[in-house]
Design a protein around this motif. Structure first.
Motif, short mmCIF file in Angstrom:
data_model
loop_
_atom_site.label_atom_id
_atom_site.label_comp_id
_atom_site.label_asym_id
_atom_site.label_seq_id
_atom_site.Cartn_x
_atom_site.Cartn_y
_atom_site.Cartn_z
N LEU A 202 0.83 -1.21 0.00
CA LEU A 202 0.00 0.00 0.00
C LEU A 202 0.86 1.25 0.00
CD1 LEU A 202 -2.80 1.43 0.38
CD2 LEU A 202 -2.42 1.21 2.85
N TYR A 203 0.46 2.21 -0.84
CA TYR A 203 0.98 3.59 -0.77
C TYR A 203 -0.21 4.51 -0.57
CZ TYR A 203 2.49 8.24 -2.17
OH TYR A 203 2.72 9.58 -2.19
N VAL A 204 -0.12 5.43 0.38
CA VAL A 204 -1.14 6.46 0.60
C VAL A 204 -0.44 7.82 0.57
CG1 VAL A 204 -2.84 7.43 2.18
CG2 VAL A 204 -2.61 4.95 1.99
N GLY A 205 -0.96 8.72 -0.26
CA GLY A 205 -0.37 10.05 -0.31
C GLY A 205 -0.62 10.74 -1.63
N ARG A 206 -0.07 11.92 -1.76
CA ARG A 206 -0.20 12.69 -2.99
C ARG A 206 0.55 12.01 -4.12
NH1 ARG A 206 2.03 17.80 -5.33
NH2 ARG A 206 0.26 18.98 -6.16
N LEU A 207 -0.04 12.00 -5.30
CA LEU A 207 0.61 11.39 -6.46
C LEU A 207 1.34 12.49 -7.22
CD1 LEU A 207 -2.20 8.95 -7.65
CD2 LEU A 207 -0.54 8.71 -5.79
N SER A 208 2.58 12.74 -6.80
CA SER A 208 3.35 13.84 -7.38
C SER A 208 4.83 13.46 -7.38
CB SER A 208 3.13 15.13 -6.58
OG SER A 208 3.39 14.91 -5.21
N HIS A 209 5.60 14.16 -8.19
CA HIS A 209 6.99 13.79 -8.42
C HIS A 209 7.84 13.88 -7.15
CE1 HIS A 209 6.74 13.37 -12.80
NE2 HIS A 209 5.89 14.38 -12.77
N TYR A 227 7.61 -12.29 -7.88
CA TYR A 227 6.43 -12.32 -7.02
C TYR A 227 5.17 -11.76 -7.67
CZ TYR A 227 10.21 -12.91 -3.66
OH TYR A 227 11.33 -13.35 -2.99
N SER A 228 5.10 -11.70 -8.96
CA SER A 228 3.96 -11.07 -9.63
C SER A 228 2.63 -11.72 -9.27
CB SER A 228 4.15 -11.07 -11.14
OG SER A 228 4.24 -12.40 -11.62
N ASP A 229 2.66 -13.02 -8.96
CA ASP A 229 1.41 -13.72 -8.63
C ASP A 229 1.11 -13.69 -7.13
OD1 ASP A 229 3.57 -15.30 -7.99
OD2 ASP A 229 2.57 -17.20 -8.50
N ARG A 230 2.01 -13.07 -6.34
CA ARG A 230 1.83 -13.06 -4.88
C ARG A 230 1.54 -11.69 -4.32
NH1 ARG A 230 6.41 -15.88 -1.46
NH2 ARG A 230 4.95 -15.13 0.13
N ILE A 231 1.72 -10.64 -5.11
CA ILE A 231 1.58 -9.28 -4.58
C ILE A 231 0.68 -8.43 -5.46
CG2 ILE A 231 3.83 -9.29 -3.42
CD1 ILE A 231 4.93 -7.64 -5.77
N GLN A 232 0.07 -7.44 -4.83
CA GLN A 232 -0.73 -6.43 -5.51
C GLN A 232 -0.48 -5.11 -4.80
OE1 GLN A 232 -2.85 -6.83 -8.18
NE2 GLN A 232 -4.75 -5.72 -7.87
N LEU A 233 -0.17 -4.07 -5.58
CA LEU A 233 0.06 -2.74 -5.00
C LEU A 233 -1.21 -1.92 -5.08
CD1 LEU A 233 1.84 -0.41 -3.91
CD2 LEU A 233 2.49 0.06 -6.29
N VAL A 234 -1.60 -1.34 -3.96
CA VAL A 234 -2.76 -0.46 -3.88
C VAL A 234 -2.24 0.97 -3.70
CG1 VAL A 234 -4.87 0.14 -2.63
CG2 VAL A 234 -4.17 -2.27 -2.86
N ILE A 235 -2.64 1.86 -4.60
CA ILE A 235 -2.22 3.26 -4.52
C ILE A 235 -3.45 4.11 -4.22
CG2 ILE A 235 -1.34 5.23 -5.84
CD1 ILE A 235 0.50 3.36 -7.31
N THR A 236 -3.42 4.77 -3.07
CA THR A 236 -4.54 5.60 -2.62
C THR A 236 -4.11 7.06 -2.57
OG1 THR A 236 -5.53 3.80 -1.34
CG2 THR A 236 -6.11 6.05 -0.69
N GLY A 237 -4.74 7.87 -3.38
CA GLY A 237 -4.42 9.28 -3.44
C GLY A 237 -4.66 9.84 -4.82
N GLU A 238 -4.48 11.13 -4.96
CA GLU A 238 -4.65 11.82 -6.23
C GLU A 238 -3.52 12.82 -6.40
OE1 GLU A 238 -8.47 13.63 -5.88
OE2 GLU A 238 -9.57 11.76 -6.25
#
Length: 393
Positions: A202-209, A227-238
């Motif tokens: 998980l990443y939470v935060g502003r989506l900026s450089h 690990y492509s079949d074992r992990i999923q990344l969730v990105i929360t923010g704008e």
């Protein structure tokens, strides 16, 4: 005590400053402390449950969360004269911050300034490093003019010292421990996010450089070799980098947009590892939120984040802009089930002692001391007094 709080960013904008101000407003109301927020005008201003004086504004082109405000100084002075503040608190350093500083200086009222945004990093990320020296000079002048400057961490305090700002103190950040909890883990949400049978990063935060999200993108690509079949990344923010990330991130990445309240708490609790590559932070509120939710954290050994993570105990720290090291740290938590759960438990125990009430109690005690000193000392002695007090501390 009457407190006038000046800010260039306010609700419904979403960032560390507005989150802190929201909590501060709730604290002041609950403790029956007189206050006024002097802010940019917002569309939802009339819906906000705070004492606000707002003025016409427009977004700042480099950082839309901060706004350029055009205050009516006659109306502002009239309102402040009627309110009669004992202390001025400037949360930001630009238009509204300048108004607060000027009012305090002209009316012999102590001014406490807050430094919580590393603008040098923002300018570099937008390839505007040529403005860095000018910005640093301005920030140094602004905070030197204040009675005292507070900042979220020892690391950001070091930045102020390098700028020549000597009268400093720590104004930390807190966590609503009961709001963020492992108990809010949702099987249904995990299914919706594609996390069934997988570990959720998980990443939470502003989506900026300036948040160094290219490091996270490259780390995911490295991890996917194994690990492509074992992990999923969730990105929360704008934010301004959102479209670029959606085009360049691997397939096992899902974007939720901006979330708050219970929805945000559920996302934290429904994931397993917090990945935070930003070297920009003066504190890192989201790290505390992740800890409270029972997640181990991989962060960067720079800024405020390095003061929160105890490497090998509740997470890992890697050097800035090192995608390989970031991927390796994440890998250790992906394969280490026992370690992952132990780190999560330790992080939650750490967050338990970081309540907002404790943070604001300390801030108000500092305010009371500053007001008392201002009342007792002649104006010409104040500057030397605070310099001496700082050198002793």
């Amino acid at each position: 005590m009457k407190i006038a709080i000046f800010t260039d960013t306010f609700l419904p904008q979403v960032n560390g400053v507005t989150n802190t101000l929201r909590r501060f407003g709730e604290y002041l109301k609950a403790n029956h402390i007189d206050y006024i927020f002097v802010t940019p005008e917002q569309k939802s201003e009339s819906d906000l449950p705070y004492n606000i004086e707002a003025f016409l504004s427009t977004p700042f082109f480099l950082y839309p969360e901060c706004r350029l405000t055009f205050p009516n100084l006659i109306r502002l002075n009239k309102r402040l004269d009627a309110f009669g503040p004992d202390i001025i608190f400037t949360m930001t350093e630009f238009t509204m911050g300048l108004c607060g500083l000027n009012y305090g200086k002209t009316h012999n009222i102590p001014v406490v300034s807050n430094y919580s945004t590393n603008f040098s990093t923002i300018l570099k990320s937008y390839k505007l490093g040529v403005l860095e020296k000018l910005t640093d000079k301005y920030l140094a002048w602004f905070h030197q003019e204040a009675t005292r400057t507070v900042t979220p961490s020892v690391e950001s305090e070091k930045i102020l010292k390098k700028l020549g700002v000597l009268r400093t103190g720590i104004f930390g950040r807190g966590i609503d421990f009961d709001h963020f909890s492992r108990d809010k883990r949702s099987v249904q949400l995990r299914k919706e996010l594609g996390l069934e049978g997988k570990l959720g990063l998980l990443y939470v935060g502003r989506l900026s450089h300036e948040k160094d999200l290219d490091v996270l993108r490259d780390a995911m690509q490295l991890l996917n070799h194994t690990y492509s079949d074992r992990i999923q990344l969730v990105i929360t923010g704008e934010g301004p980098m959102e479209n670029e990330l959606k085009k360049t991130m691997p397939d096992n990445v899902v974007f939720t947009g901006y979330k708050r309240g219970e929805a945000l708490a559920e996302i934290y609790a429904s994931c397993d590892i917090f990945a935070f590559p930003s070297s920009f932070e003066t504190f890192g509120n989201v790290v505390l939120e992740a800890f409270a939710s029972g997640l181990p954290v991989v962060g960067v050994n720079k800024g405020g984040v390095k003061t929160l993570i105890d490497p090998g105990y509740n997470g890992f720290l890697v050097e800035p802009n090192d995608s390989e090291a970031f991927a390796f740290a994440l890998e250790r938590l992906i394969v280490g089930d026992i370690m992952r759960h132990q780190f999560g438990t330790r992080g939650r125990n750490y967050a338990k002692g970081k309540s907002w009430d404790a943070v604001f109690n300390t801030l108000l005690e500092d305010f009371a001391t500053i007001i008392h000193d201002y009342e007792r000392l002649p104006e010409l002695e104040l500057k030397s007094y605070y310099q001496e007090k700082n050198s002793i501390a």
